[in-house]
Design a protein around this motif. Structure first.
Motif, PDB file in Angstrom:
ATOM      1  N   GLY A 166       4.053  -9.625  -3.509  1.00  0.00           N
ATOM      2  CA  GLY A 166       5.489  -9.541  -3.282  1.00  0.00           C
ATOM      3  C   GLY A 166       6.002  -8.168  -2.908  1.00  0.00           C
ATOM      4  O   GLY A 166       7.100  -8.044  -2.372  1.00  0.00           O
ATOM      5  N   ASP A 167       5.241  -7.116  -3.203  1.00  0.00           N
ATOM      6  CA  ASP A 167       5.714  -5.769  -2.915  1.00  0.00           C
ATOM      7  C   ASP A 167       4.505  -4.839  -2.783  1.00  0.00           C
ATOM      8  O   ASP A 167       3.355  -5.281  -2.765  1.00  0.00           O
ATOM      9  CB  ASP A 167       6.649  -5.286  -4.031  1.00  0.00           C
ATOM     10  CG  ASP A 167       6.019  -5.457  -5.416  1.00  0.00           C
ATOM     11  OD1 ASP A 167       4.777  -5.551  -5.516  1.00  0.00           O
ATOM     12  OD2 ASP A 167       6.777  -5.506  -6.412  1.00  0.00           O
ATOM     13  N   GLU A 168       4.783  -3.525  -2.691  1.00  0.00           N
ATOM     14  CA  GLU A 168       3.700  -2.562  -2.511  1.00  0.00           C
ATOM     15  C   GLU A 168       2.784  -2.504  -3.727  1.00  0.00           C
ATOM     16  O   GLU A 168       1.587  -2.239  -3.597  1.00  0.00           O
ATOM     17  CB  GLU A 168       4.268  -1.168  -2.209  1.00  0.00           C
ATOM     18  CG  GLU A 168       4.950  -1.078  -0.849  1.00  0.00           C
ATOM     19  CD  GLU A 168       5.275   0.344  -0.442  1.00  0.00           C
ATOM     20  OE1 GLU A 168       4.882   1.274  -1.188  1.00  0.00           O
ATOM     21  OE2 GLU A 168       5.904   0.539   0.623  1.00  0.00           O
ATOM     22  N   VAL A 169       3.322  -2.743  -4.914  1.00  0.00           N
ATOM     23  CA  VAL A 169       2.479  -2.779  -6.115  1.00  0.00           C
ATOM     24  C   VAL A 169       1.454  -3.901  -6.003  1.00  0.00           C
ATOM     25  O   VAL A 169       0.267  -3.735  -6.296  1.00  0.00           O
ATOM     26  CB  VAL A 169       3.339  -2.948  -7.381  1.00  0.00           C
ATOM     27  CG1 VAL A 169       2.446  -3.134  -8.604  1.00  0.00           C
ATOM     28  CG2 VAL A 169       4.241  -1.734  -7.577  1.00  0.00           C
ATOM     29  N   PRO A 215       2.243   0.320   3.108  1.00  0.00           N
ATOM     30  CA  PRO A 215       3.561  -0.094   3.620  1.00  0.00           C
ATOM     31  C   PRO A 215       3.468  -1.150   4.719  1.00  0.00           C
ATOM     32  O   PRO A 215       4.301  -2.061   4.790  1.00  0.00           O
ATOM     33  CB  PRO A 215       4.157   1.213   4.158  1.00  0.00           C
ATOM     34  CG  PRO A 215       3.443   2.297   3.416  1.00  0.00           C
ATOM     35  CD  PRO A 215       2.051   1.783   3.229  1.00  0.00           C
ATOM     36  N   LYS A 216       2.453  -1.036   5.578  1.00  0.00           N
ATOM     37  CA  LYS A 216       2.310  -2.025   6.659  1.00  0.00           C
ATOM     38  C   LYS A 216       2.007  -3.404   6.089  1.00  0.00           C
ATOM     39  O   LYS A 216       2.564  -4.409   6.545  1.00  0.00           O
ATOM     40  CB  LYS A 216       1.200  -1.582   7.609  1.00  0.00           C
ATOM     41  CG  LYS A 216       1.456  -0.240   8.281  1.00  0.00           C
ATOM     42  CD  LYS A 216       0.273   0.185   9.141  1.00  0.00           C
ATOM     43  CE  LYS A 216       0.517   1.551   9.755  1.00  0.00           C
ATOM     44  NZ  LYS A 216      -0.633   2.008  10.578  1.00  0.00           N
ATOM     45  N   LEU A 217       1.142  -3.452   5.104  1.00  0.00           N
ATOM     46  CA  LEU A 217       0.832  -4.730   4.484  1.00  0.00           C
ATOM     47  C   LEU A 217       2.026  -5.283   3.718  1.00  0.00           C
ATOM     48  O   LEU A 217       2.265  -6.500   3.701  1.00  0.00           O
ATOM     49  CB  LEU A 217      -0.367  -4.582   3.551  1.00  0.00           C
ATOM     50  CG  LEU A 217      -1.732  -4.445   4.228  1.00  0.00           C
ATOM     51  CD1 LEU A 217      -2.784  -4.040   3.208  1.00  0.00           C
ATOM     52  CD2 LEU A 217      -2.123  -5.744   4.906  1.00  0.00           C
ATOM     53  N   ALA A 218       2.778  -4.381   3.078  1.00  0.00           N
ATOM     54  CA  ALA A 218       3.958  -4.833   2.348  1.00  0.00           C
ATOM     55  C   ALA A 218       4.983  -5.446   3.301  1.00  0.00           C
ATOM     56  O   ALA A 218       5.639  -6.442   2.977  1.00  0.00           O
ATOM     57  CB  ALA A 218       4.571  -3.666   1.574  1.00  0.00           C
ATOM     58  N   ASP A 219       5.119  -4.873   4.513  1.00  0.00           N
ATOM     59  CA  ASP A 219       6.033  -5.438   5.504  1.00  0.00           C
ATOM     60  C   ASP A 219       5.589  -6.835   5.913  1.00  0.00           C
ATOM     61  O   ASP A 219       6.411  -7.755   6.068  1.00  0.00           O
ATOM     62  CB  ASP A 219       6.099  -4.532   6.739  1.00  0.00           C
ATOM     63  CG  ASP A 219       6.960  -3.299   6.499  1.00  0.00           C
ATOM     64  OD1 ASP A 219       7.723  -3.301   5.513  1.00  0.00           O
ATOM     65  OD2 ASP A 219       6.853  -2.348   7.290  1.00  0.00           O
ATOM     66  N   LEU A 220       4.267  -6.994   6.094  1.00  0.00           N
ATOM     67  CA  LEU A 220       3.762  -8.321   6.436  1.00  0.00           C
ATOM     68  C   LEU A 220       4.054  -9.310   5.314  1.00  0.00           C
ATOM     69  O   LEU A 220       4.438 -10.454   5.556  1.00  0.00           O
ATOM     70  CB  LEU A 220       2.261  -8.257   6.698  1.00  0.00           C
ATOM     71  CG  LEU A 220       1.801  -7.572   7.991  1.00  0.00           C
ATOM     72  CD1 LEU A 220       0.285  -7.438   7.995  1.00  0.00           C
ATOM     73  CD2 LEU A 220       2.266  -8.357   9.207  1.00  0.00           C
TER      74      LEU A 220
END
Length: 263
Positions: free
Chosen positions: A86-89, A125-130
C-alpha cells in the motif's frame, strides 16, 4: 565492518557496495487473452554478486579472489489487490524479501545493517507509484553487489599462537636455527603454534605465515585453530568451499527465486 585482534586492532576490514538500475516492464493483465482484468503489480530482481578478497603482503598471499556468486533472480507478482503493497513501507518489505531470497547474497553473511545498505532505495518511490495506481506494469531491477574483504594473513594466523612456555628456553627456532631466547631481542618472544606446540621466533613464523598457513616442521594446518569467523575468510581465500547458507523455506507464495547462473 571489522574483526579485531586481542589488542583491539582491525584484523579484517570489510565493506559492501551496491548499485542498481531499473527499467519499466509492460503491464500484464489477468487471464490469457490480454484484455480485461486488473493489471498485475510485479517486481523482477536480477542480482550479480561478487566477493573480492585481498590478503597480506607475502608473495603467496598477493592476489584478489572473486567469489563464485554468479547471477540470480527473484520475482514478486501480486495478482490480487490484497497482495499489492500500500505504500513505500510495504514496498520496502517486498524488496527485503526479494533480497533474502537471492542465494548468492546469503553466502555473503551480511549483517542487518548491510542488508539495509544494499536495499535499492532509488526504486522504492517508483514501485510505490505503481502500487498506488499511478503507473502500470512493473519494474525489472538490476542489482550489483560487491563485497570487499581485506586482511593480513600473517596477523590473522598469529592470533592462534601463544607465547612459548619457559621449558622451551633451550630450544632453537627451526626457521632461523638460532636459540629461541637468545635472539628474542631482535626477533620477538618465542611463540607456540596451536595443535602441535612447535615453537618459533615471532618474527620468523610471521614471515612464514606470509607464504603458508602451516607449521614449518609438521605441516599442521594452523587455520583449523582460528576463531570461526577468521577461519571462514582464510578458507575462502584459499579456494575452499564455504559452508552453504541455510535455505529459506518461508518465502511467501508470490516470491519466486531462480537458481543462480553459472559465472
Amino acid at each position: 565492518m571489522e574483526s579485531r585482534g586481542k589488542n583491539g586492532s582491525a584484523l579484517i576490514r570489510r565493506r559492501v557496495e551496491a548499485t542498481t538500475s531499473c527499467v519499466g516492464t509492460p503491464p500484464q493483465t489477468k487471464g490469457s487473452g490480454g484484455g480485461g482484468g486488473e493489471p498485475e503489480f510485479s517486481v523482477q530482481l536480477r542480482c550479480i554478486v561478487t566477493k573480492y578478497i585481498r590478503a597480506g603482503r607475502g608473495r603467496g598471499q598477493r592476489r584478489v579472489g572473486s567469489y563464485r556468486g554468479g547471477g540470480a533472480e527473484a520475482s514478486f507478482v501480486a495478482t490480487c489487490p490484497e497482495d499489492v503493497p500500500g505504500d513505500e513501507v510495504g514496498v520496502r518489505g517486498v524488496m527485503r524479501r526479494l533480497l533474502r531470497a537471492i542465494r548468492p547474497l546469503r553466502y555473503l553473511d551480511l549483517t542487518d545493517d548491510e542488508w539495509e545498505a544494499i536495499l535499492p532505495e532509488d526504486v522504492v518511490p517508483k514501485l510505490a507509484d505503481l502500487a498506488r495506481g499511478r503507473g502500470d506494469g512493473g519494474l525489472d531491477v538490476h542489482l550489483a553487489v560487491d563485497r570487499h574483504v581485506r586482511y593480513s594473513a600473517p596477523r590473522v594466523l598469529m592470533t592462534g599462537c601463544n607465547e612459548a612456555a619457559e621449558g622451551k628456553d633451550d630450544g632453537k627456532c627451526s626457521i632461523c636455527f638460532e636459540a629461541l631466547r637468545e635472539a628474542a631481542a631482535g626477533k620477538g618472544v618465542p611463540v607456540e603454534l596451536p595443535g602441535c606446540a612447535h615453537a618459533f621466533h615471532r618474527r620468523c613464523i610471521s614471515k612464514w605465515f606470509g607464504e603458508k598457513p602451516t607449521c614449518p616442521l609438521c605441516r599442521g594446518d594452523v587455520t583449523k585453530h582460528l576463531d570461526p569467523e577468521l577461519r571462514k575468510h582464510v578458507a575462502e581465500f584459499n579456494g575452499d568451499d564455504p559452508d552453504p547458507p541455510t535455505v529459506l523455506d518461508d518465502s511467501p507464495r508470490n516470491i519466486v527465486a531462480s537458481p543462480p547462473c553459472d559465472p
